[in-house]
Design a protein around this motif. Structure first.
Motif, PDB file in Angstrom:
ATOM      1  N   GLY A 253      -4.193  -5.826   4.007  1.00 21.99           N
ATOM      2  CA  GLY A 253      -3.486  -5.272   2.846  1.00 21.99           C
ATOM      3  C   GLY A 253      -4.384  -4.559   1.843  1.00 21.99           C
ATOM      4  O   GLY A 253      -3.960  -4.247   0.738  1.00 21.99           O
ATOM      5  N   ILE A 254      -5.645  -4.300   2.210  1.00 23.20           N
ATOM      6  CA  ILE A 254      -6.544  -3.598   1.291  1.00 23.20           C
ATOM      7  C   ILE A 254      -6.744  -2.172   1.802  1.00 23.20           C
ATOM      8  O   ILE A 254      -7.314  -1.961   2.878  1.00 23.20           O
ATOM      9  N   ASP A 255      -6.256  -1.185   1.055  1.00 25.03           N
ATOM     10  CA  ASP A 255      -6.347   0.191   1.529  1.00 25.03           C
ATOM     11  C   ASP A 255      -7.525   0.913   0.864  1.00 25.03           C
ATOM     12  O   ASP A 255      -7.476   1.227  -0.324  1.00 25.03           O
ATOM     13  N   VAL A 256      -8.567   1.126   1.629  1.00 28.40           N
ATOM     14  CA  VAL A 256      -9.728   1.880   1.127  1.00 28.40           C
ATOM     15  C   VAL A 256      -9.949   3.090   2.040  1.00 28.40           C
ATOM     16  O   VAL A 256     -11.066   3.510   2.282  1.00 28.40           O
ATOM     17  N   SER A 257      -8.856   3.642   2.551  1.00 25.80           N
ATOM     18  CA  SER A 257      -8.958   4.681   3.574  1.00 25.80           C
ATOM     19  C   SER A 257      -9.643   5.954   3.077  1.00 25.80           C
ATOM     20  O   SER A 257     -10.151   6.732   3.886  1.00 25.80           O
TER      21      SER A 257
END
Ligand SMILES: Nc1ncnc2c1ncn2[C@@H]1O[C@H](COP(=O)(O)OP(=O)(O)O)[C@@H](O)[C@H]1O
Ligand SMILES: [Mg+2]
Length: 270
Positions: A253-257
């Protein structure tokens, strides 16, 4: 200025199977380019063509604005250095000093100039205090750094590394990558081609040429290729660590895209 211009380059060893097919790309002065690809994709063949050991069967190569004609070939070669895979096969001297001196002696550099050059290049690769040591006493990474010093001594405009870190342990690999960064800082005009199947290493360069079965599969900056990690897997290459890390964080659930490198990713996480 373009240092290397390759157009529709085709090569075959046996006249039947093309091991390079219509390869085209160019390299600007001062750039650090990686050529990556699975074993047998034609990377070393490309290196041999670039140093003029093989002649193209189709298409053309130019280096430093020169065609690879009989008249130009020695001039072209004198401006290119190459570091190979096996640290033991390229150590010629009986000491570090002799090894670096070898190429200078071949070029008839006067003795009084030689020591200054040897001191300068051995300092660049952090091997100055090893000048009197014999090869058996050195690690793989140290031997490769001596090989780099031998190449630097001849002041090339282009250096090709053909899997130069493939036989090294992680420490040796790190040493070579640090040496490359130092060399580039010291001489921003120096152009580097690193042939590798190590995707992490390729991600240190300015641009990556991806070869697959003798053809250019893709060309792009590390950031551009990061978005195509799935496609790299399809041609037998590993996925970059940064990509795997992003995917793993995403699944939690961590979006660092949008992080383009590890530093950016760490900053975002912080
Ligand atoms: N000296 C040679 N004679 C015949 N075929 C060769 C020779 N060197 C390489 N090849 C073939 O050419 C293809 C590309 O090889 P190479 O350029 O060494 O690839 P890479 O460096 O990417 O592993 C392979 O199929 C290989 O078997
Ligand atoms: Mg090879």
């Amino acid at each position: 200025m373009k240092i290397v211009e390759i157009e529709n380059l085709t090569y075959s060893y046996d006249g039947k199977k093309n091991v390079l097919k219509n390869v085209s790309f160019s390299i600007e002065s001062g750039k650090y380019i990686s050529v990556i690809g699975h074993n047998g994709s034609g990377k070393s063949t490309l290196a041999r063509l670039l140093i003029g050991l093989l002649r193209p069967k189709g298409g053309s190569i130019k280096a430093f604005g020169m065609e690879y004609t009989k008249e130009n070939i020695l001039k072209i070669r004198s401006r290119i250095g190459i570091v190979f895979q096996n640290p033991d096969n390229q150590f010629i001297g009986s000491t570090v000093q002799d090894d670096i001196a070898f190429g200078l002696e071949n070029r008839c550099v006067p003795q009084d100039k030689m020591q200054g050059i040897i001191d300068e290049v051995s300092t660049m690769v952090d091997m100055k205090e090893y000048l009197t040591k014999e090869p058996e006493t050195l690690s793989g990474g140290q031997k490769q750094r001596v090989a780099i010093a031998g190449v630097l001594a001849l002041s090339p405009d282009l250096i090709i590394f053909d899997e130069a870190t493939a036989m090294l342990d992680p420490k040796g690999k790190r040493e070579i990558n640090e040496t490359i960064a130092k060399m580039r800082k010291n001489n921003p005009e120096l152009t580097l081609i690193s042939i590798t199947h190590d995707i992490e290493e390729a991600f240190n360069s300015d641009e990556i040429v991806v070869l697959s079965k003798g053809e250019v599969f893709d060309i792009g900056t590390p950031a551009e290729l990061l978005n195509k990690a799935q496609e790299l897997t399809s041609i037998g290459l590993d996925q970059p660590f940064l990509y795997k890390l992003k995917q793993s964080l995403k699944s939690k659930g961590i979006d660092v895209s949008d992080a383009a490198n590890i530093e950016e990713l760490v900053n975002k996480l912080c």
